[in-house]
Each structure stands twice: as structure tokens, then as C-alpha cells.
Design an enzyme around this catalytic site. Sequence first.
Site, short mmCIF file in Angstrom:
data_model
loop_
_atom_site.label_atom_id
_atom_site.label_comp_id
_atom_site.label_asym_id
_atom_site.label_seq_id
_atom_site.Cartn_x
_atom_site.Cartn_y
_atom_site.Cartn_z
CD1 TRP A 35 -3.39 0.34 0.87
CD2 TRP A 35 -2.76 -1.80 0.86
NE1 TRP A 35 -4.51 -0.44 0.65
CE2 TRP A 35 -4.15 -1.75 0.64
CE3 TRP A 35 -2.13 -3.05 0.88
CZ2 TRP A 35 -4.93 -2.89 0.47
CZ3 TRP A 35 -2.91 -4.18 0.71
CH2 TRP A 35 -4.28 -4.10 0.50
CD1 TRP A 37 -1.76 5.32 3.12
CD2 TRP A 37 -1.80 7.43 3.88
NE1 TRP A 37 -2.95 5.52 3.77
CE2 TRP A 37 -3.01 6.79 4.25
CE3 TRP A 37 -1.61 8.76 4.25
CZ2 TRP A 37 -4.01 7.45 4.98
CZ3 TRP A 37 -2.61 9.41 4.97
CH2 TRP A 37 -3.78 8.76 5.33
CG ASP A 162 -10.57 2.95 3.27
OD1 ASP A 162 -9.64 3.77 3.30
OD2 ASP A 162 -10.39 1.75 3.06
NE ARG A 195 -12.69 -3.87 6.66
CZ ARG A 195 -11.55 -3.40 6.13
NH1 ARG A 195 -10.53 -3.11 6.90
NH2 ARG A 195 -11.45 -3.20 4.84
CD GLU A 386 -6.56 -1.73 9.79
OE1 GLU A 386 -7.08 -2.81 10.18
OE2 GLU A 386 -6.81 -1.22 8.69
#
Length: 419
Positions: A35, A37, A162, A195, A386
Site C-alpha cells: 500500500w 502511504w 475509506d 469495517r 491497525e
Amino acid sequence: MNAQTNHNREARNILIQNDRGGYTVPTAGLYPYQWNWDSAIAAFGFATFDISRAWQELETLFSGQWEDGMVPHIIFHKPDPSYFPGPDVWHCSGPIASTGITQPPVAATMARKVYEQDKAAAAPILKKLFPKILAWHRWFIQWRSDDQNAICITHPWESGRDNAPEWDAALKNMTAEGVGEYTRRDTSHVDPSMRPTKFDYDRYIWLVQQGASLNWDQQKLLEQNPFRMADPTTTFLLLRAHKDLLALGTELGLDVSGIQDDIALLTKGAESLWNPEIGSYDARNAHTGAFAGCQSSASFLCWFAGIENATQLEKLDEAFGNTNHPIASHPTTSEHYDSRRYWRGPTWAFMNMMIGIGLADQGHKEQAERLRAATADLIRSFGFAEYFDSTTGEAAGGQSFTWTAAVWLAWINPNERRD
Ligand code: GLC
């Protein structure tokens, strides 16, 4: 061995274990590719114990750069069926299979930080990277500036945040008609409550299908893409990255013509994201001109871009006051706040790092230290997650996460601190 040493060792091990040979994955399983960044931040972490590996991370990232300058948000080095949407959905034709969208440009800033640690060794590498980074920055300015010089995203994933509430109104105005059946993979790795929802996901996939059907032609996307939002993260980070690139290029005696002009434009663009109604930097719909009406952790990246704002500083005090685990990605006081759902409330250590670096650079040392201490506490108590529940601090999302480990090594760890 004390606890600090254990954390250092664990953080290094996470970077080493997530290394797939020249690039790191954010975490095994959930995110099995490179990924954009995440990799730039990984380089900053690697530089604390292996500078050549740090450069390799950045070089591998730019090996996926498209001819027009765009650097993809994911590079699919090796196929992995556990991830959706993969290369067969994106239909891209860059040098390596990749997505057709980008991510916030933090590579130049991280490259400068790595460079400062060993200038002599870095100079030849940077001379090669410089034109590639510059081409990417220019791509943003050419294709993604709105009429007020702020930088737009064309897909929520491009913001790196996101499912932030900033995108809700624009997504609601879009249809996901014809998106068809697909199987999400993210919710088999992580609890669905952490999510994005199906409503959002349908639109994410629809936008990918549209981009693919237009062959990722930026001119056509400009005309047809229904989702075009001027984004504080991308705008602030590009402004900062441009300043870092100018400093690097000047020091290395490279051609920096035009960069100062771009900085002036981007500064105006960043200022244009100030929404007086909420007293914060905000996202703006480039099609309608309407602000999203949301403060977010990205609003606090203004200092990282070298922009001062007293009202935003007051908002920072509020953000500190409203939770013991700042900075919530979306304000705890908002009706949309969800302490565990991704970018709708949780706290992200790497965002804290960028905000903290910005605060320190602008002379707000006390706030920077406060944020560093709060982030250190989170990682010590809950591990290298995360992201973190911004009410309870609990770990959320994927585990053994690359950028959280990098944040520990490069920003938090006092033994490694160079300031
Ligand atoms: C999620 C995040 C994004 C990150 C990626 C890999 O999509 O929102 O910012 O780059 O995961 O960690």
C-alpha cells in the site's frame, strides 16, 4: 530486559515479518500487498535500524509508477486470492499490476526524514527518486486540483480514510446500480462491525468498475466520475511533500523550478478548505461546492503542512478533552461517531504521528508531546493494532500492523529519538 526494549524488539519484528522482499504488507491476511502511504511510513520505521531497507521500500513503491506520473494506492506484486478487489477487477496496465487510484502523497516527506539520517549514502538514491516523486506531485496538480486549488480524490480509498463521514453525502447521491454480485474478503479477516457497511462497499466497487470501463483515463474521469471531493488529507500532505521535495532538490542541486509556484497554489488550496461554519478544515464536494460539514483527524494536519490556525488549535484542545485516547478520526461528540468503525471514530497512531510532527515543527511542543504520550500509552496497553477504539483504547482492525510498528520506532521510542 525492560518493557521499552521489548516493544522496540516487537516493532522491528513486525516490520521484518511483514517484509515480502523489498516491500512490506500492512498486515498479513487483511492487506497482502504493497500500500502506498503505508510503505512510505514503513520506510521511516525501517530507517531506525536499516537505512538501505528504508530506501528499498520507497524504490519498490515507485517501481509501480504509471507513465503519467500516478503512483498507485496498491501494487499487486504477487497475486493473492485472499484480497478483493484484486487486479482482475481493476484492469490496469501500469508497469506492475496495481489499482487505478492513488493515495495521499507522504513519500517525499518520509524520504526527507530518511535522507537526514545518512545524507551521503542517500544522495545518489534520492537523485533518482526525485524526478519520479516530482512527476507524481505534478500529476496531482494537473488532474486533481479543484477550482480553488485544493486537491481532490475520485474514490474514498484515495483519501486513505475509506469510510469517513465526509464522503457520506456524495456516496448517497450516487447509484451503485449494476454493481453485480461480489464477495468481500475484508469481513472474513475482521469483525464486520469494524469495517465499512455494504452500502458504502457497493459504491466503492461501482467506482472501481467505472474507472476500469474508462481505462483510468483522467480526462474522462474528470468529466464522468460522480465522486470528486477536495480532501484535507491529500491537500495538506501534498503541500508538505512539495516543501520537502523543494528542500531536498535545493540541497542536492537539482532542478526545482516551478515547485515554489505550486506551493503557493497549494497553500491557497489548503486555506480554501477552511469551513467557517464548523470552525475547522473540511472536505468539499468539487461538483457542488458544498462542504461536508465534518471535522476529522485530517483537519489537524494543517500544522504538518505548515499552516497555522488558532481556532483549529482550540479544536485540538477539545479533541484532547473529549477522550483519553485522542485523536478520534471523527469527533466523539458527533452523531456519526462510532468508536470502533474504521474512519468514523477510531484513533490511528500514524495520523497522530503526522499531526504530532506538524505540531512540533510549528512550535506547539506541549501539544505534540501530549499526543506522543497518549499514542505511546495506546500501543503499550493494546499492542501494534491497525487502529484503536477511541473511547476504550482497545485494539481494533488488523494486528501486528506495519505503520503502527513504524510509528513506535520512529516517533515514540525515546531511545531512537533524535530531537
Ligand atoms: C485501509 C486504510 C488505508 C490504508 C490501508 C492499508 O484501507 O483506510 O488508509 O492504507 O487500509 O493499511
